[in-house]
Motif scaffolding. Structure first.
Motif, mmCIF file in Angstrom:
data_model
loop_
_atom_site.group_PDB
_atom_site.id
_atom_site.type_symbol
_atom_site.label_atom_id
_atom_site.label_comp_id
_atom_site.label_asym_id
_atom_site.label_seq_id
_atom_site.Cartn_x
_atom_site.Cartn_y
_atom_site.Cartn_z
ATOM 1 N N GLU A 45 60.103 8.808 117.447
ATOM 2 C CA GLU A 45 59.850 9.170 118.843
ATOM 3 C C GLU A 45 58.834 8.196 119.462
ATOM 4 O O GLU A 45 58.990 7.721 120.580
ATOM 5 N N LYS A 46 57.803 7.884 118.664
ATOM 6 C CA LYS A 46 56.759 6.975 119.142
ATOM 7 C C LYS A 46 57.380 5.585 119.413
ATOM 8 O O LYS A 46 57.149 4.985 120.463
ATOM 9 N N THR A 47 58.206 5.126 118.474
ATOM 10 C CA THR A 47 58.849 3.815 118.644
ATOM 11 C C THR A 47 59.721 3.811 119.898
ATOM 12 O O THR A 47 59.711 2.860 120.674
ATOM 13 N N LEU A 48 60.481 4.898 120.068
ATOM 14 C CA LEU A 48 61.371 4.967 121.241
ATOM 15 C C LEU A 48 60.573 4.851 122.532
ATOM 16 O O LEU A 48 60.903 4.039 123.409
ATOM 17 N N TRP A 49 59.500 5.645 122.660
ATOM 18 C CA TRP A 49 58.796 5.661 123.950
ATOM 19 C C TRP A 49 58.025 4.376 124.189
ATOM 20 O O TRP A 49 57.892 3.931 125.329
ATOM 21 N N GLU A 50 57.571 3.747 123.109
ATOM 22 C CA GLU A 50 56.941 2.428 123.284
ATOM 23 C C GLU A 50 57.978 1.432 123.807
ATOM 24 O O GLU A 50 57.693 0.598 124.668
ATOM 25 N N SER A 51 59.199 1.536 123.281
ATOM 26 C CA SER A 51 60.262 0.619 123.705
ATOM 27 C C SER A 51 60.658 0.874 125.160
ATOM 28 O O SER A 51 60.866 -0.061 125.933
ATOM 29 N N VAL A 52 60.774 2.162 125.505
ATOM 30 C CA VAL A 52 61.127 2.509 126.885
ATOM 31 C C VAL A 52 60.065 1.956 127.840
ATOM 32 O O VAL A 52 60.378 1.325 128.856
ATOM 33 N N GLU A 53 58.799 2.159 127.477
ATOM 34 C CA GLU A 53 57.704 1.680 128.345
ATOM 35 C C GLU A 53 57.706 0.163 128.473
ATOM 36 O O GLU A 53 57.461 -0.388 129.540
ATOM 37 N N ARG A 54 57.993 -0.493 127.363
ATOM 38 C CA ARG A 54 57.993 -1.970 127.380
ATOM 39 C C ARG A 54 59.129 -2.514 128.253
ATOM 40 O O ARG A 54 58.963 -3.490 128.969
ATOM 41 N N LEU A 55 60.284 -1.858 128.176
ATOM 42 C CA LEU A 55 61.456 -2.384 128.894
ATOM 43 C C LEU A 55 61.542 -1.899 130.346
ATOM 44 O O LEU A 55 62.212 -2.529 131.174
ATOM 45 N N ALA A 56 60.850 -0.811 130.657
ATOM 46 C CA ALA A 56 60.963 -0.223 132.007
ATOM 47 C C ALA A 56 60.666 -1.227 133.131
ATOM 48 O O ALA A 56 61.387 -1.251 134.139
ATOM 49 N N PRO A 57 59.621 -2.089 132.995
ATOM 50 C CA PRO A 57 59.328 -3.017 134.098
ATOM 51 C C PRO A 57 60.453 -4.022 134.369
ATOM 52 O O PRO A 57 60.443 -4.686 135.401
#
Ligand code: FAD
Length: 303
Positions: free
Chosen positions: A33-45
């Motif tokens: 879950e932590k990996t997923l949300w870090e990835s989402v945050e990184r790619l969102a911009p």
């Protein structure tokens, strides 16, 4: 080819005509879950058109898919697309999920038949009282809520269940006739396969966008197994590029980014401007590839 990496050949840095979408899978545990949300945050911009969340085989991630999609809606400015399959559920059960998504504010579903509960390769039997196939599911979703945008799958190398590529394209046509407005392809490594497929799809009178699905290969062995099940070919040159790197993850990662960037830039050079990335919930390679395509994070643009 090195010359293809020159910005003037495709798109100036910071140019935003390119549309992206990023696919994630719902996490199984806290660490994932932590990996997923870090990835989402990184790619969102990178401001993707949408981010999609897969639906586990046999509906096994129903709750987790829903929770992930809901969290994307509540905590980010991203537009989520929920994957949904026909497997092991009645029409009523699927319709209830569709209504739930609509109530939550989701307006995009990736509608799929799905694989048999016993796994890909076994003969598919529609669930008793369930939707027959992906076209039937698309029709059900559009009937329930006409404002849903519905994307579907496409297979440049033919789905393994399909006797011929033409039969496969007939299924794509049925899905479009039922209301699908975008197809996302299974991953492929040879761009000529995609363009040949596109020619046949257009000749069949299908005019929706056929967005190439790109898989940055983080683990060559796993990708080869996955490709065998999905009916995607793995060219010898790709195996050669990863040869001898089994115990060298750092170099593998660089090669993976280079290979997918080369593929994406060639597609771009040949007129493709929409890309769907199978992120495997990891942001770094996809971020680097988007950067090479000329995309820049929104905050940097605003500065
Ligand atoms: P369809 O497009 O409906 O069918 C594929 C082909 O199989 C067609 O040619 C069709 O004619 C043929 N066919 C269908 N049924 C039969 C039959 N009974 N007998 C003979 N031939 C038949 N899977 C998941 O479980 N969850 C996901 O979230 C998910 N996301 C995906 C996203 C994308 C972009 C792609 C490309 C695939 C995804 N898959 C997912 C995999 C997909 O569920 C499998 O490939 C499945 O086997 C087919 O579903 P479909 O909707 O692609 O099939």
């Amino acid at each position: 080819m090195i010359s293809q990496l020159r910005p003037s050949r495709f798109m100036p840095a910071g140019h935003n005509r390119i549309a992206t979408s990023f696919e994630f899978f719902p996490p199984k545990d806290e660490a994932m879950e932590k990996t997923l949300w870090e990835s989402v945050e990184r790619l969102a911009p990178m401001q993707p058109n949408f981010v999609s969340v897969t639906y586990g085989a046999g509906g096994s991630t129903r709750e987790r898919t829903h929770a992930t999609v809901k969290r994307i809606l509540q905590e980010t400015s991203l537009t989520p697309a929920a994957h949904l399959t026909c497997v092991d559920a009645t029409r009523e059960e699927i319709d209830a999920i569709v209504h739930q998504y609509h109530d939550a504010g989701v307006r995009h579903i990736v509608a799929l038949r799905g694989d048999p509960v016993s796994g890909a390769g076994a003969r598919y039997q529609p669930s008793p009282g369930g939707y027959e196939n992906a076209a039937d599911l698309v029709r059900g979703i559009k009937r329930a809520h006409p404002d849903f945008e519905v994307s579907v799958s496409a297979y440049p190398e033919r789905h393994p269940d399909s006797p011929t590529l033409d039969a496969d394209i007939d299924m794509l046509k049925a899905k479009v006739d039922a209301g699908a407005t975008r197809a996302i392809t299974q991953f492929f490594f040879e761009n000529d396969l995609y363009f040949r497929y596109l020619d046949r799809v257009r000749a069949r009178g299908i005019d929706i966008p056929i967005v190439p699905g790109l898989l940055p290969v983080q683990n060559f062995k796993a990708a080869t197994n996955f490709a065998a099940r999905a009916g995607a070919s793995v060219p010898a040159w790709l195996a050669e590029r990863f040869a001898g790197l089994d115990d060298d993850p750092a170099t593998r990662k660089l090669i993976a980014a280079a290979v997918t960037a080369e593929q994406a830039i060639d597609l771009l050079d040949r007129g493709v401007t929409s890309f769907h990335f199978y992120t495997m919930n990891r942001a770094d390679l996809v971020y680097a590839i988007c950067h090479l395509l000329g995309l820049r994070p929104a905050v940097q643009q605003a500065a």
